[in-house]
Design an enzyme around this catalytic site. Sequence first.
Site, PDB file in Angstrom:
ATOM      1  N   ASP A 146      -6.334  -3.745  11.252  1.00 35.78           N
ATOM      2  CA  ASP A 146      -5.835  -4.917  11.973  1.00 35.78           C
ATOM      3  C   ASP A 146      -4.798  -4.587  13.035  1.00 35.78           C
ATOM      4  O   ASP A 146      -4.447  -5.436  13.840  1.00 35.78           O
ATOM      5  CB  ASP A 146      -5.216  -5.914  10.979  1.00 35.78           C
ATOM      6  CG  ASP A 146      -6.254  -6.442  10.024  1.00 35.78           C
ATOM      7  OD1 ASP A 146      -7.305  -6.875  10.505  1.00 35.78           O
ATOM      8  OD2 ASP A 146      -6.028  -6.389   8.810  1.00 35.78           O
ATOM      9  N   HIS A 188      -1.982  -0.335   3.242  1.00 34.57           N
ATOM     10  CA  HIS A 188      -3.270  -0.731   2.686  1.00 34.57           C
ATOM     11  C   HIS A 188      -3.273  -0.393   1.203  1.00 34.57           C
ATOM     12  O   HIS A 188      -2.693   0.604   0.802  1.00 34.57           O
ATOM     13  CB  HIS A 188      -4.400   0.036   3.393  1.00 34.57           C
ATOM     14  CG  HIS A 188      -5.725  -0.606   3.223  1.00 34.57           C
ATOM     15  ND1 HIS A 188      -6.522  -0.374   2.139  1.00 34.57           N
ATOM     16  CD2 HIS A 188      -6.372  -1.499   4.001  1.00 34.57           C
ATOM     17  CE1 HIS A 188      -7.617  -1.102   2.269  1.00 34.57           C
ATOM     18  NE2 HIS A 188      -7.561  -1.798   3.383  1.00 34.57           N
ATOM     19  N   HIS A 218      -4.513 -10.315   4.246  1.00 34.42           N
ATOM     20  CA  HIS A 218      -5.890  -9.792   4.300  1.00 34.42           C
ATOM     21  C   HIS A 218      -6.344  -9.879   5.754  1.00 34.42           C
ATOM     22  O   HIS A 218      -5.683  -9.340   6.633  1.00 34.42           O
ATOM     23  CB  HIS A 218      -6.733 -10.644   3.335  1.00 34.42           C
ATOM     24  CG  HIS A 218      -8.088 -10.101   2.985  1.00 34.42           C
ATOM     25  ND1 HIS A 218      -8.555  -8.898   3.399  1.00 34.42           N
ATOM     26  CD2 HIS A 218      -9.093 -10.645   2.230  1.00 34.42           C
ATOM     27  CE1 HIS A 218      -9.778  -8.710   2.920  1.00 34.42           C
ATOM     28  NE2 HIS A 218     -10.137  -9.764   2.212  1.00 34.42           N
TER      29      HIS A 218
HETATM   30  C1  LIG Z   1      -1.946  -4.403   2.750  1.00 34.56           C
HETATM   31  C2  LIG Z   1      -0.841  -4.633   1.718  1.00 34.56           C
HETATM   32  C3  LIG Z   1      -0.956  -6.094   1.235  1.00 34.56           C
HETATM   33  C4  LIG Z   1      -1.040  -3.681   0.553  1.00 34.56           C
HETATM   34  O1  LIG Z   1      -0.112  -4.032  -0.419  1.00 34.56           O
HETATM   35  P1  LIG Z   1       0.087  -3.249  -1.790  1.00 34.56           P
HETATM   36  O2  LIG Z   1      -0.966  -2.253  -2.012  1.00 34.56           O
HETATM   37  O3  LIG Z   1       0.304  -4.283  -2.828  1.00 34.56           O
HETATM   38  O4  LIG Z   1       1.411  -2.420  -1.506  1.00 34.56           O
HETATM   39  P2  LIG Z   1       2.883  -2.853  -1.886  1.00 34.56           P
HETATM   40  O5  LIG Z   1       3.159  -4.245  -1.382  1.00 34.56           O
HETATM   41  O6  LIG Z   1       3.097  -2.583  -3.338  1.00 34.56           O
HETATM   42  O7  LIG Z   1       3.719  -1.849  -1.011  1.00 34.56           O
HETATM   43  C5  LIG Z   1       4.281  -0.625  -1.486  1.00 34.56           C
HETATM   44  C6  LIG Z   1       5.608  -0.444  -0.797  1.00 34.56           C
HETATM   45  O8  LIG Z   1       5.429  -0.368   0.628  1.00 34.56           O
HETATM   46  C7  LIG Z   1       6.105  -1.460   1.259  1.00 34.56           C
HETATM   47  N1  LIG Z   1       5.194  -1.974   2.281  1.00 34.56           N
HETATM   48  C8  LIG Z   1       3.861  -2.189   2.143  1.00 34.56           C
HETATM   49  N2  LIG Z   1       3.340  -2.614   3.297  1.00 34.56           N
HETATM   50  C9  LIG Z   1       4.363  -2.665   4.170  1.00 34.56           C
HETATM   51  C10 LIG Z   1       4.436  -3.032   5.522  1.00 34.56           C
HETATM   52  N3  LIG Z   1       3.363  -3.409   6.197  1.00 34.56           N
HETATM   53  N4  LIG Z   1       5.646  -2.980   6.137  1.00 34.56           N
HETATM   54  C11 LIG Z   1       6.730  -2.584   5.448  1.00 34.56           C
HETATM   55  N5  LIG Z   1       6.722  -2.208   4.165  1.00 34.56           N
HETATM   56  C12 LIG Z   1       5.551  -2.260   3.522  1.00 34.56           C
HETATM   57  C13 LIG Z   1       6.370  -2.489   0.176  1.00 34.56           C
HETATM   58  O9  LIG Z   1       7.475  -3.287   0.490  1.00 34.56           O
HETATM   59  C14 LIG Z   1       6.595  -1.591  -1.004  1.00 34.56           C
HETATM   60  O10 LIG Z   1       7.871  -1.049  -0.887  1.00 34.56           O
HETATM   61  P3  LIG Z   1       8.773  -0.785  -2.227  1.00 34.56           P
HETATM   62  O11 LIG Z   1       8.007   0.248  -3.003  1.00 34.56           O
HETATM   63  O12 LIG Z   1      10.087  -0.334  -1.706  1.00 34.56           O
HETATM   64  O13 LIG Z   1       8.824  -2.107  -2.940  1.00 34.56           O
HETATM   65  C15 LIG Z   1       0.560  -4.388   2.348  1.00 34.56           C
HETATM   66  O14 LIG Z   1       0.644  -3.050   2.795  1.00 34.56           O
HETATM   67  C16 LIG Z   1       0.847  -5.358   3.480  1.00 34.56           C
HETATM   68  O15 LIG Z   1       1.296  -6.473   3.221  1.00 34.56           O
HETATM   69  N6  LIG Z   1       0.637  -4.924   4.767  1.00 34.56           N
HETATM   70  C17 LIG Z   1       0.854  -5.806   5.886  1.00 34.56           C
HETATM   71  C18 LIG Z   1      -0.294  -6.787   6.025  1.00 34.56           C
HETATM   72  C19 LIG Z   1      -1.555  -6.136   6.542  1.00 34.56           C
HETATM   73  O16 LIG Z   1      -1.543  -5.429   7.534  1.00 34.56           O
HETATM   74  N7  LIG Z   1      -2.676  -6.432   5.876  1.00 34.56           N
HETATM   75  C20 LIG Z   1      -3.985  -5.982   6.307  1.00 34.56           C
HETATM   76  C21 LIG Z   1      -4.615  -5.103   5.310  1.00 34.56           C
HETATM   77  S1  LIG Z   1      -6.112  -4.439   5.976  1.00 34.56           S
END
Ligand SMILES: CC(C)(COP(=O)(O)OP(=O)(O)OC[C@H]1O[C@@H](n2cnc3c(N)ncnc32)[C@H](O)[C@@H]1OP(=O)(O)O)[C@@H](O)C(=O)NCCC(=O)NCCS
Length: 433
Positions: free
Chosen positions: A363, A307, A268
């Site tokens: 971010d 996101h 987050h």
């Molecule tokens: C923001 C976040 C938690 C959203 O998660 P979510 O909606 O649950 O999405 P998921 O984790 O289901 O991701 C979907 C797919 O994209 C991939 N993915 C998501 N974010 C990724 C990232 N930053 N880098 C690489 N792969 C990523 C996942 O591994 C998943 O792949 P798969 O379908 O092969 O398993 C996630 O994108 C993340 O962890 N990002 C990095 C942290 C970040 O920048 N957070 C700030 C948010 S404002």
Amino acid sequence: MSNETLTITDNRTKKTYEVPLFKGAVRAMDLRQIKTDAEDFGVMSYDPAFMNTASCQSSITYINGDKGILRYRGYPIEQLAEQCTFLEVAYLILFGEMPSETQLKDWVREITHHTMIHENIKKFMDGFHYDAHPMGMLVSTIAALSTFYPDAKNIQDAQVRRLQILRLIGKIPTIAAFTYRHSLGLPYAYPDNDLSYTENFMSMLWKMAEPKFAANPALARALDILFILHADHEQNCGTNAMRSVGSSFADPYVATAAAAAALSGPLHGGANEEVLKMLDEIGHVDRIPAFIKQVKGGKGKLMGFGHRVYKNYDPRARIIKQAAEEVFKVTGKNPKLDIAIALEQIALHDEYFIKRKLYPNVDFYSGIIYQAMGFKPEMFTVLFAIPRTVGWLAQWQELLQDPEQKIARPRQIYTGYEKRDVVPMAKRTPCKN
Ligand SMILES: CC(C)(COP(=O)(O)OP(=O)(O)OC[C@H]1O[C@@H](n2cnc3c(N)ncnc32)[C@H](O)[C@@H]1OP(=O)(O)O)[C@@H](O)C(=O)NCCC(=O)NCCS
């Protein structure tokens, strides 16, 4: 019944139900009538992580994740960032309309009046270890405010609520700045109420022996824009924590502390700190391909990308990228910017990221600006929490005024044992743990 309904057939009983659609959603409680017999609890909806569940109705923030749109109270984020100040936007978010000139003046005066904190707060902040994480200090200190303002428990009184809102928005930059000074072993700098919200914050952070701190106007404006961009973001993890804790009628200080705790996680608000660590780890543009390969191979994530809601470029990231240019004119370019831009370009053209609709989020660039301005990465999430306090409080007010809301209490699908009897100690075999 209108055609705004769903017809559901229960294949277990062959019975058909007509369930109304409410603003495009099914009310989960309408599913409970679907039962196999009178003893049956009824159908529930199962949605770990709230992937497709609206937990409230809200008129504060609108996001269209596919189109990359963000609006507060109907106003596009781009216009607000360009034309307004943070406290003006805070007023809008909290009260629903733009303030008039007089209203804004009064509002700024009221907030400014509440910037001081009790001397005892300073004393217990002294008790934190020298290397305590500023976010841990912030969360604990916000929670501790609850003990200073017992009147805050009267959450049903609109005037009492308003006072706590003023206190929280007024005091959070002071607490944030004190966490920073504490971690550097510097004496705390008290608020200077002649200054604007962001200038005063900068003064409390960086004032040394000079009688009055003069913030660079370009940096103060950039910080104000960053605060506008972070002020609210509808039902994210932190806001959901605020609403969940607030729904038990806990006071706004402990509820805000819970929201800030949620924000501190690396998935987050903690992500901006992680982005900087990641850019440090990459170190040079030449190492980007190897890093991307590693991420695609499932080793780690590209922090600052992806996101839950935006499946397009995060509009805040675009504005931040522009604000970065203004900051770098003053501070000189952060060398990490080149790595970030190259990383973004490669990721935006890579099949893995395109397929998953992973774009830079708020971010990705904010940490680079903050670092150029002189903040340590540990402060980044604190900088996020200051403006987000406005959003949390607006959402908390909305929750308390919503007649449909009750204490937040999800259901579960129990997967444990059926009833079993306790075996006497002597007869037990060791279990795996
Ligand atoms: C923001 C976040 C938690 C959203 O998660 P979510 O909606 O649950 O999405 P998921 O984790 O289901 O991701 C979907 C797919 O994209 C991939 N993915 C998501 N974010 C990724 C990232 N930053 N880098 C690489 N792969 C990523 C996942 O591994 C998943 O792949 P798969 O379908 O092969 O398993 C996630 O994108 C993340 O962890 N990002 C990095 C942290 C970040 O920048 N957070 C700030 C948010 S404002």
